[in-house]
Every structure is written in C-alpha cells, then in structure tokens.
Design a protein around this motif. Sequence first.
Motif, PDB file in Angstrom:
ATOM      1  N   UNK A 198      13.212 -15.831 -44.632  1.00  0.00           N
ATOM      2  CA  UNK A 198      12.822 -17.420 -44.434  1.00  0.00           C
ATOM      3  C   UNK A 198      12.502 -17.483 -43.194  1.00  0.00           C
ATOM      4  N   UNK A 199      12.798 -16.468 -41.879  1.00  0.00           N
ATOM      5  CA  UNK A 199      12.566 -16.376 -40.823  1.00  0.00           C
ATOM      6  C   UNK A 199      11.003 -15.373 -40.076  1.00  0.00           C
ATOM      7  N   UNK A 200       9.892 -15.977 -39.910  1.00  0.00           N
ATOM      8  CA  UNK A 200       8.852 -15.146 -39.559  1.00  0.00           C
ATOM      9  C   UNK A 200       8.879 -14.107 -38.500  1.00  0.00           C
ATOM     10  N   UNK A 201       8.644 -13.501 -38.135  1.00  0.00           N
ATOM     11  CA  UNK A 201       8.092 -12.592 -37.245  1.00  0.00           C
ATOM     12  C   UNK A 201       6.635 -12.250 -37.638  1.00  0.00           C
ATOM     13  N   UNK A 202       5.736 -11.814 -36.007  1.00  0.00           N
ATOM     14  CA  UNK A 202       4.494 -11.483 -35.510  1.00  0.00           C
ATOM     15  C   UNK A 202       4.560 -10.371 -35.281  1.00  0.00           C
ATOM     16  N   UNK A 203       4.267  -8.712 -35.279  1.00  0.00           N
ATOM     17  CA  UNK A 203       3.997  -8.138 -34.267  1.00  0.00           C
ATOM     18  C   UNK A 203       1.996  -7.553 -33.815  1.00  0.00           C
ATOM     19  N   UNK A 204       2.276  -7.473 -32.674  1.00  0.00           N
ATOM     20  CA  UNK A 204       0.952  -7.241 -32.475  1.00  0.00           C
ATOM     21  C   UNK A 204       0.849  -5.598 -31.689  1.00  0.00           C
ATOM     22  N   UNK A 205      -0.359  -5.645 -32.245  1.00  0.00           N
ATOM     23  CA  UNK A 205      -1.168  -4.070 -31.202  1.00  0.00           C
ATOM     24  C   UNK A 205      -2.111  -5.028 -30.702  1.00  0.00           C
ATOM     25  N   UNK A 206      -2.971  -3.573 -29.848  1.00  0.00           N
ATOM     26  CA  UNK A 206      -4.280  -3.416 -29.456  1.00  0.00           C
ATOM     27  C   UNK A 206      -4.362  -4.866 -28.405  1.00  0.00           C
ATOM     28  N   UNK A 207      -3.090  -5.736 -27.653  1.00  0.00           N
ATOM     29  CA  UNK A 207      -3.882  -6.844 -26.996  1.00  0.00           C
ATOM     30  C   UNK A 207      -3.917  -7.822 -28.116  1.00  0.00           C
ATOM     31  N   UNK A 208      -3.386  -7.762 -29.590  1.00  0.00           N
ATOM     32  CA  UNK A 208      -3.189  -9.321 -30.567  1.00  0.00           C
ATOM     33  C   UNK A 208      -4.600  -8.767 -31.802  1.00  0.00           C
ATOM     34  N   UNK A 209      -5.152  -7.581 -31.497  1.00  0.00           N
ATOM     35  CA  UNK A 209      -6.668  -7.277 -32.583  1.00  0.00           C
ATOM     36  C   UNK A 209      -5.695  -6.905 -33.371  1.00  0.00           C
ATOM     37  N   UNK A 210      -5.566  -6.435 -33.786  1.00  0.00           N
ATOM     38  CA  UNK A 210      -3.978  -6.838 -34.996  1.00  0.00           C
ATOM     39  C   UNK A 210      -2.549  -7.316 -35.081  1.00  0.00           C
ATOM     40  N   UNK A 211      -2.574  -7.877 -35.889  1.00  0.00           N
ATOM     41  CA  UNK A 211      -1.279  -8.757 -36.051  1.00  0.00           C
ATOM     42  C   UNK A 211      -0.255  -8.888 -37.556  1.00  0.00           C
ATOM     43  N   UNK A 212       0.395  -8.316 -37.615  1.00  0.00           N
ATOM     44  CA  UNK A 212       1.608  -8.215 -38.987  1.00  0.00           C
ATOM     45  C   UNK A 212       2.139  -9.223 -38.755  1.00  0.00           C
ATOM     46  N   UNK A 213       2.308 -10.018 -40.136  1.00  0.00           N
ATOM     47  CA  UNK A 213       3.097 -11.005 -40.088  1.00  0.00           C
ATOM     48  C   UNK A 213       4.532 -10.698 -41.451  1.00  0.00           C
ATOM     49  N   UNK A 214       5.248 -11.083 -40.941  1.00  0.00           N
ATOM     50  CA  UNK A 214       6.681 -10.368 -41.596  1.00  0.00           C
ATOM     51  C   UNK A 214       8.012 -10.918 -41.852  1.00  0.00           C
ATOM     52  N   UNK A 215       8.786 -11.283 -42.734  1.00  0.00           N
ATOM     53  CA  UNK A 215      10.161 -11.688 -42.807  1.00  0.00           C
ATOM     54  C   UNK A 215      11.473 -11.083 -41.896  1.00  0.00           C
ATOM     55  N   UNK A 216      12.540 -11.613 -40.964  1.00  0.00           N
ATOM     56  CA  UNK A 216      12.975 -11.029 -40.372  1.00  0.00           C
ATOM     57  C   UNK A 216      14.106 -10.134 -41.453  1.00  0.00           C
ATOM     58  N   UNK A 217      13.621 -10.072 -43.088  1.00  0.00           N
ATOM     59  CA  UNK A 217      14.269  -8.767 -44.345  1.00  0.00           C
ATOM     60  C   UNK A 217      12.971  -7.447 -43.661  1.00  0.00           C
ATOM     61  N   UNK A 218      12.087  -8.271 -43.344  1.00  0.00           N
ATOM     62  CA  UNK A 218      11.617  -6.728 -42.945  1.00  0.00           C
ATOM     63  C   UNK A 218       9.922  -6.834 -44.289  1.00  0.00           C
ATOM     64  N   UNK A 243       6.608  -7.813 -45.486  1.00  0.00           N
ATOM     65  CA  UNK A 243       5.090  -8.343 -45.101  1.00  0.00           C
ATOM     66  C   UNK A 243       4.676  -9.253 -45.362  1.00  0.00           C
ATOM     67  N   UNK A 244       4.156 -10.671 -44.788  1.00  0.00           N
ATOM     68  CA  UNK A 244       3.576 -11.596 -45.769  1.00  0.00           C
ATOM     69  C   UNK A 244       2.186 -11.399 -44.905  1.00  0.00           C
ATOM     70  N   UNK A 245       1.845 -10.379 -44.159  1.00  0.00           N
ATOM     71  CA  UNK A 245       0.602 -10.514 -43.983  1.00  0.00           C
ATOM     72  C   UNK A 245      -0.200  -9.856 -43.077  1.00  0.00           C
ATOM     73  N   UNK A 246      -1.491  -9.044 -43.013  1.00  0.00           N
ATOM     74  CA  UNK A 246      -2.500  -8.416 -41.535  1.00  0.00           C
ATOM     75  C   UNK A 246      -3.553  -9.721 -41.404  1.00  0.00           C
ATOM     76  N   UNK A 247      -3.854  -9.084 -39.911  1.00  0.00           N
ATOM     77  CA  UNK A 247      -4.999  -9.907 -39.073  1.00  0.00           C
ATOM     78  C   UNK A 247      -5.520  -8.633 -38.661  1.00  0.00           C
ATOM     79  N   UNK A 248      -6.763  -8.512 -39.178  1.00  0.00           N
ATOM     80  CA  UNK A 248      -7.639  -7.566 -37.771  1.00  0.00           C
ATOM     81  C   UNK A 248      -8.925  -7.998 -37.749  1.00  0.00           C
ATOM     82  N   UNK A 249      -8.870  -7.902 -36.119  1.00  0.00           N
ATOM     83  CA  UNK A 249     -10.275  -8.759 -35.869  1.00  0.00           C
ATOM     84  C   UNK A 249     -11.397  -7.771 -36.132  1.00  0.00           C
ATOM     85  N   UNK A 250     -12.753  -8.403 -35.660  1.00  0.00           N
ATOM     86  CA  UNK A 250     -13.460  -8.374 -37.005  1.00  0.00           C
ATOM     87  C   UNK A 250     -13.907  -6.791 -35.664  1.00  0.00           C
ATOM     88  N   UNK A 251     -13.648  -6.785 -35.108  1.00  0.00           N
ATOM     89  CA  UNK A 251     -14.735  -6.013 -33.728  1.00  0.00           C
ATOM     90  C   UNK A 251     -13.555  -4.569 -33.942  1.00  0.00           C
TER      91      UNK A 251
END
Length: 111
Positions: free
Chosen positions: A31-51, A53-61
């Motif tokens: 139930x605990x969510x974490x968010x990993x980022x790269x490229x200064x936040x251009x790519x983000x991955x949301x996951x639970x603390x159990x591992x 994956x809840x979603x991926x966000x990719x900047x349009x650029x």
Amino acid sequence: MKSMEEMIQAAQEAAQTVQTQMEEAQAKLDTIEVEGKSGGGLVAVKATAKGRILGVSIDDSLMKTEEKGILEDLVAAAFNDARDKADAVSNEEMGKMTGGMGLPAGFKLPF
C-alpha cells in the motif's frame, strides 16, 4: 519450571505471531507508494514498496524516434530508482517489525 510441552506450545505461538506480523507487514508494503525518476524527472515510475509497478510516465519531449535509445536508458534508470526506493522503504518497515523481537543486528527473516 515450564514443561517441555509448555515450551513447545509457547514457541509455536511465538512463530504464529511472527507469521501474522510478517503477513501484515507485506500487506502494508503493497500500500506504500514510491516514485523513481530519471532524466531530471522526464521519466517516472510509480511502484509499491513491495515492488509492484503501478505506472510509468514519459515526458512528450522524449517521444522521438531518434531518442529511442535515450528513452530506453531513462526508463531502465527510473525502474531501478523506484526499486531502490522500494527496497529502502521495505527494509525500514521490516526493521520496525523485527526491532521488538530481540533479533541480532542484520538478521533477516525470510519474506
């Protein structure tokens, strides 16, 4: 002095308590969510603390064919960042649970 039967029963009860606590901790981690980022936040991955994956966000650029290799690297880096954060939260939560058990430092329970 306790009989052998009483000691075995106490050990079984303690084991059941630990099992219940482990199951509760695992449920909490999901139930605990974490968010990993790269490229200064251009790519983000949301996951639970159990591992999970809840979603991926990719900047349009980054949505350019010529940027495909960079995008792939950034996605992998964001996943790894999310995994590191999930592991840190998991270790912290499990440490809270095992802290009161009097286990030796560094002792890991299987989960």
